[in-house]
Design a protein around this motif. Structure first.
Motif, PDB file in Angstrom:
ATOM      1  N   ALA D 114       0.810  -1.228  -0.087  1.00  0.00           N
ATOM      2  CA  ALA D 114      -0.082   0.129   0.037  1.00  0.00           C
ATOM      3  C   ALA D 114       0.904   1.251   0.046  1.00  0.00           C
ATOM      4  O   ALA D 114       0.684   2.260  -0.671  1.00  0.00           O
ATOM      5  CB  ALA D 114      -1.048  -0.048   1.337  1.00  0.00           C
ATOM      6  N   ASN D 118       0.792   3.885  -2.849  1.00  0.00           N
ATOM      7  CA  ASN D 118       0.306   5.255  -2.593  1.00  0.00           C
ATOM      8  C   ASN D 118       1.213   6.192  -3.149  1.00  0.00           C
ATOM      9  O   ASN D 118       0.919   7.282  -3.487  1.00  0.00           O
ATOM     10  CB  ASN D 118       0.420   5.586  -0.957  1.00  0.00           C
ATOM     11  CG  ASN D 118      -0.563   4.692  -0.209  1.00  0.00           C
ATOM     12  OD1 ASN D 118      -0.511   4.623   1.070  1.00  0.00           O
ATOM     13  ND2 ASN D 118      -1.728   3.929  -0.730  1.00  0.00           N
TER      14      ASN D 118
ATOM     15  N   TYR F  74      -5.366  -1.788   3.558  1.00  0.00           N
ATOM     16  CA  TYR F  74      -5.008  -0.869   2.678  1.00  0.00           C
ATOM     17  C   TYR F  74      -5.568   0.247   2.556  1.00  0.00           C
ATOM     18  O   TYR F  74      -4.832   1.433   2.458  1.00  0.00           O
ATOM     19  CB  TYR F  74      -5.231  -1.549   1.236  1.00  0.00           C
ATOM     20  CG  TYR F  74      -4.332  -1.336   0.023  1.00  0.00           C
ATOM     21  CD1 TYR F  74      -4.103  -0.326  -0.433  1.00  0.00           C
ATOM     22  CD2 TYR F  74      -3.822  -2.626  -0.670  1.00  0.00           C
ATOM     23  CE1 TYR F  74      -3.153  -0.034  -1.368  1.00  0.00           C
ATOM     24  CE2 TYR F  74      -3.004  -2.444  -1.642  1.00  0.00           C
ATOM     25  CZ  TYR F  74      -2.670  -1.412  -2.104  1.00  0.00           C
ATOM     26  OH  TYR F  74      -1.781  -1.286  -3.147  1.00  0.00           O
ATOM     27  N   SER F  78      -3.478   3.954   3.365  1.00  0.00           N
ATOM     28  CA  SER F  78      -3.750   4.833   2.263  1.00  0.00           C
ATOM     29  C   SER F  78      -4.251   6.151   2.952  1.00  0.00           C
ATOM     30  O   SER F  78      -3.936   7.362   2.571  1.00  0.00           O
ATOM     31  CB  SER F  78      -4.806   4.664   1.217  1.00  0.00           C
ATOM     32  OG  SER F  78      -4.218   3.165   0.621  1.00  0.00           O
ATOM     33  N   CYS F  83      -3.334   9.482   0.750  1.00  0.00           N
ATOM     34  CA  CYS F  83      -3.561   9.114  -0.921  1.00  0.00           C
ATOM     35  C   CYS F  83      -5.090   9.060  -1.232  1.00  0.00           C
ATOM     36  O   CYS F  83      -5.741   7.918  -1.052  1.00  0.00           O
ATOM     37  CB  CYS F  83      -2.708   7.765  -1.339  1.00  0.00           C
ATOM     38  SG  CYS F  83      -2.969   7.419  -3.019  1.00  0.00           S
ATOM     39  N   CYS F  86      -6.161   6.211  -3.657  1.00  0.00           N
ATOM     40  CA  CYS F  86      -6.138   4.944  -3.052  1.00  0.00           C
ATOM     41  C   CYS F  86      -7.122   4.761  -2.057  1.00  0.00           C
ATOM     42  O   CYS F  86      -7.801   3.512  -2.000  1.00  0.00           O
ATOM     43  CB  CYS F  86      -4.670   4.717  -2.400  1.00  0.00           C
ATOM     44  SG  CYS F  86      -3.230   5.283  -3.255  1.00  0.00           S
TER      45      CYS F  86
END
Lengths: 135, 135, 135, 135, 135, 135
Positions: D114, D118, F74, F78, F83, F86
């Protein structure tokens, strides 16, 4: 939407302290273009001056790192800090300094890899090897 | 204190999947030294293998960026992500690839400057100039 | 585009647990305006209640820090965490609590400076001086 | 070295507001152990109380996520935020809730992946696909 | 372990460019103490000078924010950026400027709250309310 | 605005190295949809291939964590890394794997709580309890 006003050329011209910096940016960069970052900072002329002088001293002088390498390092930090504007502006600057698609791809590869191993190291709480000590 | 065990050479030797990666690290780096990061990752041989192969594909191949530039970009990301171990290990690697004190000073200068402007941009929420668009 | 629905006043009114919090936000702030953050949190009434009560206990009570100082600290954290929405909402709140352009400029100056020295310290891995110990 | 005093059991006992929270931590966790985090927070009994009640409401209740999944999410956030203490304490908590070595390895794999994607996304400034919209 | 040498007083005295800055730090702060940060930066006298002058211009001048408020904002940024050294040094500085335990507790409360809502906002991807626009 | 071109299907088809990866994405996901992330990475076919294979090895295989738990981890990473793309893409993926509103609310609760305690710990510089050591 911003949290400060972006000063127009006319507003900047009206304040000698701002005009001095904008003129120096234009002279140093050999371009009339003043990007939004400086137009925002101009709300505080002292901060504008300090920031521009700091940037000029690091990015616009001869040194041991070539200008493209400095821009790539700038992109790397800006990415990790999640600054969209900075990623855009310094990728444009790196392109202007000759960064090829292949170099950009390698830069992205190193950034992604570093982020991955940074997180793995932190999740495992790995202790620094004594071998890494600088004598 | 770590959150995983750091595998000794003996423990690594006992597992063929780990031994294969450790042998390749030693061959690729022309050194017997296996740093703690890999000893931690070895708890999950598949993760160890993937991570080493990813790193080898990015850092240990010919490319358009020289090895020292890649290490400097690695240091930049590791600094922004606050990974002490990674800052130590990649500064040592950069030194080993010839980074001078002057180059290190310039690297630090760019990292510090980028962090400062990243935060200023975010605090002002500056919109991207259309001039930065990649044609 | 969001990852949750933003609840309308009508939807909020239909759920007593949400209505109670929205009413308290309006009463506490002496304003009918409910900003999007709370409309998103309202998808989970328990999370909405906990978050509002946490915020009220920290930001809407008498204390030793004045309300403007608290908003500035909030902006500082939100900037470093890269939260655009939070930077916008708390800069607006600071303005509403009387933040002047000069104060905003100084806030930005401290944020930028701190980010710069934070990164320099991390890149150099400076050890804490014993003099900083709190007796 | 800390920036606050870590309160001993004796000091905590002397303040009813602190004692009440420490007692509840011991009862809820069915253990006499009070970790350093709470001993630091105890300098501000109101903050201690709010933080403990927030944590209890999220981590110590029945819900739709099992307790181990919650600990793993906690580790993920703590890793990305670079909090060593939190990585240690919540990895220990996850182990206590039955996390196996294989699960830990998978958790690390997802965290590292991740982080990598990212950073790649941020460096490329990828726009959100309309397909990701929640209807 | 650091990635640069920490210069001793003797080494600093031997270089006029460094001595000038160290003397100014001592004069400005009315103290003989030079903390490790400056001893690390002294490896690059130009970076040392720029950083000290930047810090002096922001932290050691009269302004519209009082010195304690500036230190608290510094702590907030340093916390979010995960800089242990900076958290220690600026908490010590804030204490020296009169920060009480109650004020420290409120500072911590705001920092923790902001971090929580920053992450909630990001996870929900809340759009900025038009009401937050600065006219 | 991106810093790389997003490759169209036609452009991807024209390069066998890219086509191979896009075909595998479509086969693995049993969907014709190729999201923007891969279209950006396709500018560097080697990086595209490595990233896809890394992701497939972690997210698209049987393991000890169920696919939904992986998506939630995840999302957590993120979010902490800020992000947006994401967060959107993996929240959509989690929804597709059956994440309910209640589970999403609990995920958000843990993320927000972890961020809060992460920052509190860092601001107090709490030392790791020896009890957290992994035997």
């Amino acid at each position: 939407m911003t949290t400060v006003k972006l000063l127009s050329d006319q507003e900047a011209e009206a304040n000698p302290a701002i005009k001095l910096v904008f003129d120096d940016i234009r002279t140093t960069r050999k371009s009339d273009f003043i990007n939004n970052f400086w137009r925002g900072l101009a709300n505080d002329p002292a901060l504008l001056k300090r920031t521009w002088e700091g940037l000029k001293a690091v990015m616009a002088v001869e040194g041991t790192l070539d200008p493209l390498a400095r821009e790539m390092i700038y992109i790397a930090v800006s990415t990790a800090n999640g600054c969209s504007y900075c990623v855009h502006s310094h990728t444009a600057a790196a392109r202007a300094r000759g960064m090829t698609d292949a170099q950009h791809g390698e830069l992205l590869s190193v950034i992604g890899l570093a982020a991955q191993t940074n997180h793995l190291v932190t999740a495992m709480q790995i202790p620094v090897d004594p071998e890494f000590d600088i004598p």
